[in-house]
Scaffold this motif. Structure first.
Motif, PDB file in Angstrom:
ATOM      1  N   ARG A 253      39.528  33.862  51.874  1.00 48.03           N
ATOM      2  CA  ARG A 253      38.648  34.511  50.892  1.00 48.03           C
ATOM      3  C   ARG A 253      37.167  34.294  51.197  1.00 48.03           C
ATOM      4  NH1 ARG A 253      39.973  38.373  46.886  1.00 48.03           N
ATOM      5  NH2 ARG A 253      42.180  38.578  47.268  1.00 48.03           N
ATOM      6  N   ASN A 254      36.864  33.414  52.157  1.00 42.49           N
ATOM      7  CA  ASN A 254      35.463  33.142  52.502  1.00 42.49           C
ATOM      8  C   ASN A 254      35.211  33.359  53.988  1.00 42.49           C
ATOM      9  OD1 ASN A 254      34.008  31.945  49.999  1.00 42.49           O
ATOM     10  ND2 ASN A 254      36.041  31.040  50.001  1.00 42.49           N
TER      11      ASN A 254
ATOM     12  N   THR B  47      30.424  28.395  33.913  1.00 40.39           N
ATOM     13  CA  THR B  47      31.444  29.366  33.523  1.00 40.39           C
ATOM     14  C   THR B  47      31.695  29.374  32.019  1.00 40.39           C
ATOM     15  OG1 THR B  47      33.107  27.708  33.991  1.00 40.39           O
ATOM     16  CG2 THR B  47      32.710  29.353  35.700  1.00 40.39           C
TER      17      THR B  47
ATOM     18  N   TYR C 242      46.316  31.466  42.918  1.00 46.72           N
ATOM     19  CA  TYR C 242      45.538  32.031  44.024  1.00 46.72           C
ATOM     20  C   TYR C 242      45.480  33.560  43.957  1.00 46.72           C
ATOM     21  CZ  TYR C 242      46.107  27.288  45.937  1.00 46.72           C
ATOM     22  OH  TYR C 242      46.110  25.933  46.113  1.00 46.72           O
TER      23      TYR C 242
ATOM     24  N   ILE D 174      36.259  26.070  43.774  1.00 47.30           N
ATOM     25  CA  ILE D 174      36.305  27.525  43.950  1.00 47.30           C
ATOM     26  C   ILE D 174      37.133  28.162  42.825  1.00 47.30           C
ATOM     27  CG2 ILE D 174      37.181  29.357  45.469  1.00 47.30           C
ATOM     28  CD1 ILE D 174      36.190  27.571  47.818  1.00 47.30           C
ATOM     29  N   LEU D 175      38.208  27.492  42.403  1.00 49.23           N
ATOM     30  CA  LEU D 175      39.025  28.022  41.298  1.00 49.23           C
ATOM     31  C   LEU D 175      38.218  28.046  39.999  1.00 49.23           C
ATOM     32  CD1 LEU D 175      42.513  26.400  42.012  1.00 49.23           C
ATOM     33  CD2 LEU D 175      41.952  28.828  42.085  1.00 49.23           C
TER      34      LEU D 175
ATOM     35  N   GLU E 279      29.566  23.930  38.149  1.00 48.94           N
ATOM     36  CA  GLU E 279      30.256  25.217  38.084  1.00 48.94           C
ATOM     37  C   GLU E 279      30.949  25.395  36.745  1.00 48.94           C
ATOM     38  OE1 GLU E 279      29.937  27.585  40.054  1.00 48.94           O
ATOM     39  OE2 GLU E 279      28.956  26.524  41.696  1.00 48.94           O
TER      40      GLU E 279
ATOM     41  N   LYS F 186      35.019  28.360  39.755  1.00 46.88           N
ATOM     42  CA  LYS F 186      34.082  29.475  39.910  1.00 46.88           C
ATOM     43  C   LYS F 186      34.740  30.795  39.531  1.00 46.88           C
ATOM     44  CE  LYS F 186      30.652  28.604  43.476  1.00 46.88           C
ATOM     45  NZ  LYS F 186      30.266  28.878  44.844  1.00 46.88           N
ATOM     46  N   LEU F 187      36.023  30.918  39.907  1.00 46.54           N
ATOM     47  CA  LEU F 187      36.744  32.163  39.645  1.00 46.54           C
ATOM     48  C   LEU F 187      37.357  32.187  38.246  1.00 46.54           C
ATOM     49  CD1 LEU F 187      38.607  32.384  43.078  1.00 46.54           C
ATOM     50  CD2 LEU F 187      36.750  33.867  42.321  1.00 46.54           C
ATOM     51  N   LYS F 188      37.072  31.136  37.451  1.00 46.90           N
ATOM     52  CA  LYS F 188      37.595  30.999  36.083  1.00 46.90           C
ATOM     53  C   LYS F 188      39.120  31.022  36.056  1.00 46.90           C
ATOM     54  CE  LYS F 188      33.586  33.086  34.019  1.00 46.90           C
ATOM     55  NZ  LYS F 188      32.947  34.299  33.695  1.00 46.90           N
ATOM     56  N   ARG F 189      39.717  30.287  36.971  1.00 46.55           N
ATOM     57  CA  ARG F 189      41.183  30.211  37.004  1.00 46.55           C
ATOM     58  C   ARG F 189      41.617  28.780  36.721  1.00 46.55           C
ATOM     59  NH1 ARG F 189      42.539  33.610  42.403  1.00 46.55           N
ATOM     60  NH2 ARG F 189      41.275  35.418  41.905  1.00 46.55           N
TER      61      ARG F 189
END
Lengths: 84, 558
Positions: free
Chosen positions: B113-114, B557, B33, B487-488, B553, B490-493
């Motif tokens: 975060r949103n 990515t 996170y 969402i992770l 997504e 999307k954040l490339k995690r």
């Protein structure tokens, strides 16, 4: 802040924080109804007490913008009454 | 069979969940996170002092923990003990460490975060609007079941322990007095707390002396269904009262009860050191008609291991009050840990407090008939030997505690249900549904249909809804974990820490839902069959849409 006072503060917050929003919203709803009463004549709703409520308009004007946006009206609903 | 002291169980459980907080949640916070102390939370960016307001993390944790921990982590493990204590214990400990903690913490984090949006709105944004609407239906059904199942549990407890009747209802009067003192008369918190708590415990003593039983039959209804009707009548009135008068002080008293109760139970177990008499694995489970452990254990214990309801709380109210982003770990992960501790306490008292191994087997002779009652019986025995309290008094005390938890959840459950009905009234332009009273009536009557539809007019067997409630709750948790995973991505995690638990809970709940579907069909329980079908269809559609969003997504990515 002393330790005892901090605990009391935490207990007080523990009591109040969860419902702060709900109570504030309820208060706001009641105030919204009052706003409607005060500005009703300007929107074409007859108000027998307008002679008295007219006096209150300048006082409530501060909240007018918040109120009309909350009521779903982007711009001021009143013709001669520019607000935003 | 080698007997084991309950102290080992308590210590093992507590040490494991604390290690989970110390190491696993730290890893998740830093690597997945990636919490940032400089990130401006919605409590500041959208501050309005109504919903968005920065709050001390200890207060927020207390609020979050007491909102999510209610009667469910007591009833679930108490039912699940039928398979023996070991499966329940392992699921609660590992569930708290790797499932619930990551889920609650994650729901809080994505919401922060949103702009403090709820998981429902986020589903609309990251999956689709249709998924969001279906999600609302799942939430509504969950509330429906919470209210029905808690009404049945409370009524069972009031019938089983007549000494708890006076204190349970007196607690409402105590709450109203505290509410008036604090809100109307601005009395500082200290004295109302001390006097209120003292009176509550004094009334528990009075209740112990003066047990109250309803007449055996009134208009063809036995005592259980009578209580259910009274409870829903009360819940309807309570949900319409101003929150400062009843809900707020009731929640506060319950919060204090939760801390006192947990403290008493853990202290008593450590002092008494009872032997565990329940079997580690109950080989007779199948013989006495319990459903298969896999998948039913994982939906019978929802709260206490992982629960979708927490995500609603975390993203609904808690996220709007978070002061600093790193506090999310403390509030979210530790909140679910607190609930895990309540579930562990329940497992311990139910496996060590019911007497000899034979006596234990006599109690656990059928699936789903016990809930709060075994917890209070077991707990009372341990409180008596550990702290020297009279057994009857201890049983009343624990019953009142559990009933108050369930009661408050019902109060707010009916209230939220009413709000959802009113929202539907607005969305679909049906003004009659926006009416306070009518919406409340709709909410309460739908709960009654479920409570009686499940158990028949005698109200017996109402606990059969429990696994269905767990299933819905777990599906909700699955959807929340899926939203976090998307969402992770999307954040490339790395997303496996949320996606794998998601696979597990979803698979278990779908299997459990299908298993229950067969059972409802065979027993001709068509109300429950319809509910089950609706839940399966809605949840599977949301999850399928979720996967398509996930793949979309992921493709973006690469």
């Amino acid at each position: 802040m002393g330790r005892w006072k901090r605990w009391l503060h935490l207990a007080d917050e523990f009591y109040k924080a969860p419902y702060r929003g709900a109570i504030a919203r309820e208060k706001r709803d009641q105030e919204d109804l009052f706003m409607l009463l005060v500005f009703s004549e300007l929107m074409g709703v007859p108000n027998p007490a307008s002679y008295y409520t007219l006096e209150l308009q300048p006082i409530l004007l501060e909240n007018f913008h918040d109120w009309h946006t909350r009521m779903g009206m982007e711009k001021s609903p009143l013709d001669n009454f520019r607000c935003c | 069979m080698v007997s084991m002291n309950a102290i080992y169980l308590v210590v093992t459980g507590v040490v494991f969940v604390l290690l989970g907080y110390r190491f696993y949640s730290k890893f998740i916070a830093e690597k997945i996170y990636r919490l940032d102390p400089n990130f401006e939370t919605p409590a500041y960016t959208k501050r309005d002092d109504v919903d968005y307001i920065p709050t001390d993390r200890i207060v927020l944790w207390g609020h979050h923990f007491t909102t999510v921990a209610g009667a469910a982590p007591i009833i679930g493990p108490a039912i699940a003990l039928i398979w023996g204590w070991l499966p329940a214990f392992i699921w609660v400990v590992l569930g708290t460490m790797f499932f619930a903690g990551v889920h609650d913490f994650g729901a809080l984090w994505v919401s922060v975060r949103n702009e403090g949006k709820s998981i429902g709105s986020l589903t609309g944004e990251v999956i689709s609007v249709r998924a969001r609407n279906l999600f609302m239906i799942v939430i509504f059904l969950l509330l429906l079941m919470v209210n029905a199942v808690f009404a049945v549990s409370i009524s069972n407890a009031l019938v089983a322990t007549p000494s708890s009747v006076i204190p349970t209802w007196s607690a409402i009067a105590v709450a109203v007095v505290i509410g008036v003192l604090i809100y109307k008369m601005h009395v500082p918190i200290l004295w109302p707390t001390i006097v209120g708590t003292t009176i509550l415990y004094a009334v528990i003593w009075v209740g112990d002396q003066v047990p109250v039983e309803l007449p055996a039959v009134v208009m063809g209804l036995s005592a259980g269904p009578q209580w259910i009707l009274i409870l829903f009548g009360y819940a309807a009135v309570a949900s319409l009262l101003p929150v400062w008068l009843l809900l707020q002080p009731r929640d506060y008293i319950n919060g204090i009860q939760l801390f006192i109760g947990l403290g008493l139970l853990y202290a008593a177990v450590l002092l008494a050191g009872p032997e565990i008499t329940a079997p580690a694995f109950n080989m007779d489970a199948k013989v006495i008609g319990a459903p298969p452990l896999v998948p039913l254990l994982f939906v019978t214990i929802a709260c206490g291991a992982i629960s979708g309801f927490h995500g609603l709380v975390a993203s609904g109210t808690t996220s709007k009050q978070l002061d600093k982003e790193p506090d999310a770990r403390f509030v979210g992960y530790l909140g679910s840990l607190g609930e895990g501790l309540l579930a562990i306490a329940t497992i311990v008292v139910v496996s060590a407090g019911l007497g000899s191994s034979e006596e234990w087997r006599a109690v656990y002779s059928e699936f789903g008939i016990h809930g709060i009652d075994t917890f209070t019986r077991g707990g009372a025995g341990i409180l008596a030997s550990g702290l020297g309290l009279p057994v009857e008094f201890a049983a009343t005390l624990l019953t009142v505690m559990a009933v108050l938890f369930a009661g408050t959840t019902m109060d707010s459950g009916v209230r939220i249900q009413r709000m959802i009905i009113q929202e539907w009234g607005t969305i679909y332009k049906m003004p009659f549904m926006q009416n306070h009273y009518l919406a409340t009536l709709l909410a309460v009557s739908s709960c009654l249909v479920l409570a009686f539809g499940a158990g028949g007019s005698d109200g017996q067997g109402g606990m059969l809804i429990w696994p269905l409630f767990g299933t819905t709750n777990q599906l909700l948790a699955g959807i929340t974990l899926l939203v976090i995973s998307i969402i992770l991505v999307k954040l490339k995690r790395p997303y496996k820490y949320t996606l794998y638990p998601m696979f597990f809970v979803t698979a278990m709940s779908v299997l459990a839902a299908l298993y229950q579907l067969m059972g409802f069909f065979e027993n001709g329980q068509y109300t429950l069959l319809a509910f089950d079908l609706l839940i399966i269809v809605a949840a599977i559609l949301v999850i399928l849409e979720g996967f398509s969003a996930f793949n979309r997504e992921k493709a973006n990515t690469v």
